[in-house]
Design a protein around this motif. Structure first.
Motif, PDB file in Angstrom:
ATOM      1  N   ARG A 156       0.837  -1.016  -0.042  1.00  0.00           N
ATOM      2  CA  ARG A 156       0.311   0.197  -0.029  1.00  0.00           C
ATOM      3  C   ARG A 156       1.146   1.502  -0.298  1.00  0.00           C
ATOM      4  NH1 ARG A 156      -4.623  -1.242   3.432  1.00  0.00           N
ATOM      5  NH2 ARG A 156      -3.750  -2.628   3.760  1.00  0.00           N
TER       6      ARG A 156
ATOM      7  N   VAL B 103       2.834  -7.706   6.200  1.00  0.00           N
ATOM      8  CA  VAL B 103       2.649  -8.510   5.700  1.00  0.00           C
ATOM      9  C   VAL B 103       1.958  -9.383   5.381  1.00  0.00           C
ATOM     10  CG1 VAL B 103       5.489  -8.350   5.765  1.00  0.00           C
ATOM     11  CG2 VAL B 103       4.204 -10.514   6.754  1.00  0.00           C
ATOM     12  N   SER B 104       1.855 -10.147   5.116  1.00  0.00           N
ATOM     13  CA  SER B 104       0.262 -11.494   4.713  1.00  0.00           C
ATOM     14  C   SER B 104       0.926 -11.882   3.043  1.00  0.00           C
ATOM     15  CB  SER B 104      -0.755 -10.756   3.932  1.00  0.00           C
ATOM     16  OG  SER B 104      -1.800 -11.868   3.944  1.00  0.00           O
ATOM     17  N   GLY B 105       1.469 -13.488   3.402  1.00  0.00           N
ATOM     18  CA  GLY B 105       1.676 -13.902   2.343  1.00  0.00           C
ATOM     19  C   GLY B 105      -0.012 -15.813   2.178  1.00  0.00           C
ATOM     20  N   GLY B 106       0.746 -16.527   1.265  1.00  0.00           N
ATOM     21  CA  GLY B 106       0.090 -17.989   1.832  1.00  0.00           C
ATOM     22  C   GLY B 106      -1.034 -18.011   1.348  1.00  0.00           C
TER      23      GLY B 106
ATOM     24  N   GLU C 244       2.570  -9.341  -4.055  1.00  0.00           N
ATOM     25  CA  GLU C 244       4.403  -8.425  -3.997  1.00  0.00           C
ATOM     26  C   GLU C 244       5.035  -9.295  -3.543  1.00  0.00           C
ATOM     27  OE1 GLU C 244       3.711  -4.476  -4.142  1.00  0.00           O
ATOM     28  OE2 GLU C 244       2.384  -4.152  -5.113  1.00  0.00           O
ATOM     29  N   GLN C 245       6.995  -9.654  -3.906  1.00  0.00           N
ATOM     30  CA  GLN C 245       7.711  -9.512  -2.853  1.00  0.00           C
ATOM     31  C   GLN C 245       8.653  -8.162  -2.982  1.00  0.00           C
ATOM     32  OE1 GLN C 245       9.686 -13.053  -4.699  1.00  0.00           O
ATOM     33  NE2 GLN C 245       9.474 -11.994  -6.405  1.00  0.00           N
TER      34      GLN C 245
ATOM     35  N   LYS D 221       1.823 -17.636   6.033  1.00  0.00           N
ATOM     36  CA  LYS D 221       0.675 -16.333   6.221  1.00  0.00           C
ATOM     37  C   LYS D 221       1.469 -15.238   6.983  1.00  0.00           C
ATOM     38  CE  LYS D 221      -2.974 -16.897   5.132  1.00  0.00           C
ATOM     39  NZ  LYS D 221      -4.077 -16.643   3.919  1.00  0.00           N
ATOM     40  N   SER D 222       2.241 -15.455   8.101  1.00  0.00           N
ATOM     41  CA  SER D 222       2.048 -13.820   8.401  1.00  0.00           C
ATOM     42  C   SER D 222       3.673 -13.378   9.449  1.00  0.00           C
ATOM     43  CB  SER D 222       1.680 -13.783  10.105  1.00  0.00           C
ATOM     44  OG  SER D 222       0.040 -14.537  10.023  1.00  0.00           O
TER      45      SER D 222
ATOM     46  N   PHE E 108       5.402 -11.137   2.062  1.00  0.00           N
ATOM     47  CA  PHE E 108       4.780 -11.061   0.402  1.00  0.00           C
ATOM     48  C   PHE E 108       3.920 -10.113   0.473  1.00  0.00           C
ATOM     49  CE2 PHE E 108       5.900 -15.259  -0.351  1.00  0.00           C
ATOM     50  CZ  PHE E 108       6.968 -15.312  -0.889  1.00  0.00           C
ATOM     51  N   TRP E 109       3.038  -9.050   0.174  1.00  0.00           N
ATOM     52  CA  TRP E 109       1.893  -8.435  -0.304  1.00  0.00           C
ATOM     53  C   TRP E 109       1.030  -8.712  -0.790  1.00  0.00           C
ATOM     54  CZ3 TRP E 109       7.219  -7.050   0.547  1.00  0.00           C
ATOM     55  CH2 TRP E 109       7.428  -6.357   0.997  1.00  0.00           C
ATOM     56  N   LYS E 110       0.094  -8.621  -0.465  1.00  0.00           N
ATOM     57  CA  LYS E 110      -1.341  -9.220  -0.728  1.00  0.00           C
ATOM     58  C   LYS E 110      -2.176  -8.672  -1.255  1.00  0.00           C
ATOM     59  CE  LYS E 110      -2.891 -12.931   1.610  1.00  0.00           C
ATOM     60  NZ  LYS E 110      -3.121 -14.138   2.150  1.00  0.00           N
ATOM     61  N   LYS E 111      -2.868  -8.790  -2.620  1.00  0.00           N
ATOM     62  CA  LYS E 111      -3.919  -7.361  -2.841  1.00  0.00           C
ATOM     63  C   LYS E 111      -4.967  -8.437  -3.426  1.00  0.00           C
ATOM     64  CE  LYS E 111      -4.918  -2.488  -4.694  1.00  0.00           C
ATOM     65  NZ  LYS E 111      -4.206  -1.561  -5.411  1.00  0.00           N
TER      66      LYS E 111
ATOM     67  N   TRP F  21      -5.367  -4.270   0.121  1.00  0.00           N
ATOM     68  CA  TRP F  21      -4.997  -4.930   0.462  1.00  0.00           C
ATOM     69  C   TRP F  21      -5.002  -6.072   1.859  1.00  0.00           C
ATOM     70  CZ3 TRP F  21      -0.645  -5.089  -1.877  1.00  0.00           C
ATOM     71  CH2 TRP F  21      -0.169  -4.130  -2.746  1.00  0.00           C
ATOM     72  N   ILE F  22      -4.503  -7.091   1.532  1.00  0.00           N
ATOM     73  CA  ILE F  22      -5.264  -8.034   2.799  1.00  0.00           C
ATOM     74  C   ILE F  22      -3.917  -8.048   4.053  1.00  0.00           C
ATOM     75  CG2 ILE F  22      -5.452  -9.900   3.603  1.00  0.00           C
ATOM     76  CD1 ILE F  22      -7.675  -9.225   1.389  1.00  0.00           C
ATOM     77  N   GLU F  23      -4.685  -7.926   5.153  1.00  0.00           N
ATOM     78  CA  GLU F  23      -3.679  -8.170   5.946  1.00  0.00           C
ATOM     79  C   GLU F  23      -3.932 -10.023   6.781  1.00  0.00           C
ATOM     80  OE1 GLU F  23      -3.190  -5.010   8.363  1.00  0.00           O
ATOM     81  OE2 GLU F  23      -2.610  -3.541   6.812  1.00  0.00           O
ATOM     82  N   PRO F  24      -2.479 -10.008   7.096  1.00  0.00           N
ATOM     83  CA  PRO F  24      -3.502 -10.723   8.118  1.00  0.00           C
ATOM     84  C   PRO F  24      -4.412 -10.741   9.849  1.00  0.00           C
ATOM     85  CG  PRO F  24      -0.642 -10.699   8.806  1.00  0.00           C
ATOM     86  CD  PRO F  24      -1.243  -9.482   8.018  1.00  0.00           C
TER      87      PRO F  24
END
Lengths: 85, 162
Positions: free
Chosen positions: A12, A82-85, B52-53, B118-119, B123-126, B135-138
Motif C-alpha cells: 500500500r 505482510v501477508s502470504g500464503g 508482491e515480493q 501467512k504472517s 509478501f503483500w497481497k491485494k 490490501w489483505i493483512e493477517p
C-alpha cells in the motif's frame, strides 16, 4: 558528506507514493526519521504512513528504528504489514 | 529442502508426484495447497489476487521459516512453492509438502510452515474485485495460529536475520 540512497516502497505504501522506488541524496549520517521528512517533502501524505508503528523499516536488509541513523549509502525499504500464503 | 518463488502456475498434483518420488522410504507425507478464493469476506466476487515480493528478503524469510521447521520437527524432506504476480480464483498460491517418518510430525510441521508463511513471509497481497482492490493483512485468526507455537513462533527479527 552527501551520499545517494535508494528508497523502496512496497504494497500500500507503493500505491500511496505512486512509485516503488526513489533515489535521495542525503547528508550522512542521517536519522531515519529525518529521511522520512525528506520523503514527505516530495510525496506529501507519506509522512503518517511511513511513521506508522505497523510499518517496518529495513536498511540494507537489517531492521531499524526511526530513531536509528544511517551512516552511509544504502537501500532503505519501507514494509507495510505482510501477508502470504 | 526446496524453495521456489515465482510467477508460474503451480500444479499441486504434479508437485506432489515429484515430491513422492523424492521421498521414497518416508513413512508420512503431508501437503497443503492454498488457493485463491472466489469471494471476499464481504461476499464480492474476486477477480484476482496480486502478490508482491521484496525478492531477497522474501526468499530469506521463507528460508528462515523452513530452517526453523527443520530445527523444531523431525523432518526428512520439504518443499515450499509460492506464487507472485496476478493469480486467478481457484489457482494455487502456495504449496507445501513435508515428509517424515510419522504422520503427526508431518502434519504439525506443515501447519507450522503455513502459519508462518501467512504472517511472517515477506509478501503483500491485494484482493481485486469489480469495486477495486483491498490490501489483505493477517487476521486475528492468523495471529492466534502463529502464537500457538509459543517459543517456537518466529518474530520478524528472526525471519529477516541474515
Amino acid at each position: 558528506m552527501t551520499q545517494s540512497c535508494a528508497v523502496l516502497f512496497f504494497g500500500r505504501l507503493k500505491e500511496t507514493a505512486g512509485t516503488d522506488r526513489m533515489d535521495l541524496i542525503v547528508d550522512m549520517p542521517c536519522m531515519i526519521d529525518d529521511l522520512i521528512g525528506r520523503i514527505a517533502d516530495i510525496y506529501p501524505g507519506m509522512a503518517d504512513a511511513l511513521r506508522s508503528e505497523r510499518v517496518r523499516i529495513l536498511v540494507n536488509g537489517a531492521l531499524v528504528k526511526r530513531s536509528d541513523t544511517i551512516e552511509s549509502r544504502g537501500e532503505i525499504a519501507f514494509l507495510p504489514p505482510v501477508s502470504g500464503g | 529442502m526446496t524453495i521456489r518463488i515465482g510467477a508460474e502456475k503451480i500444479s499441486a498434483a504434479r508437485e506432489l508426484d515429484i515430491f513422492l518420488e523424492r521421498c521414497r522410504g518416508s513413512g508420512a507425507i503431508a501437503s497443503f495447497s492454498g488457493l485463491v478464493r472466489g469471494t471476499t469476506r464481504t461476499g464480492e466476487d474476486v477477480q484476482s489476487l496480486i502478490i508482491e515480493q521484496y525478492p531477497e528478503m522474501t526468499r530469506l524469510s521463507i528460508e528462515r521459516i523452513a530452517d526453523a521447521a527443520a530445527t523444531h520437527f523431525d523432518l526428512e524432506q520439504m518443499i515450499i512453492r509460492h506464487r507472485i504476480g496476478t493469480i486467478r480464483p481457484n489457482e494455487t498460491i502456495v504449496f507445501v509438502a513435508i515428509s517424515s517418518a510419522h504422520r503427526a510430525v508431518a502434519f504439525e510441521a506443515c501447519e507450522y510452515v503455513m502459519d508462518h508463511l501467512k504472517s511472517r513471509a515477506i509478501f503483500w497481497k491485494k484482493e481485486m474485485t469489480a469495486s477495486g482492490g483491498v490490501w489483505i493483512e493477517p487476521t486475528e485468526d492468523d495471529q492466534s495460529a502463529l502464537a500457538r507455537w509459543g517459543q517456537r513462533t518466529l518474530q520478524f527479527e528472526d525471519v529477516l536475520e541474515n
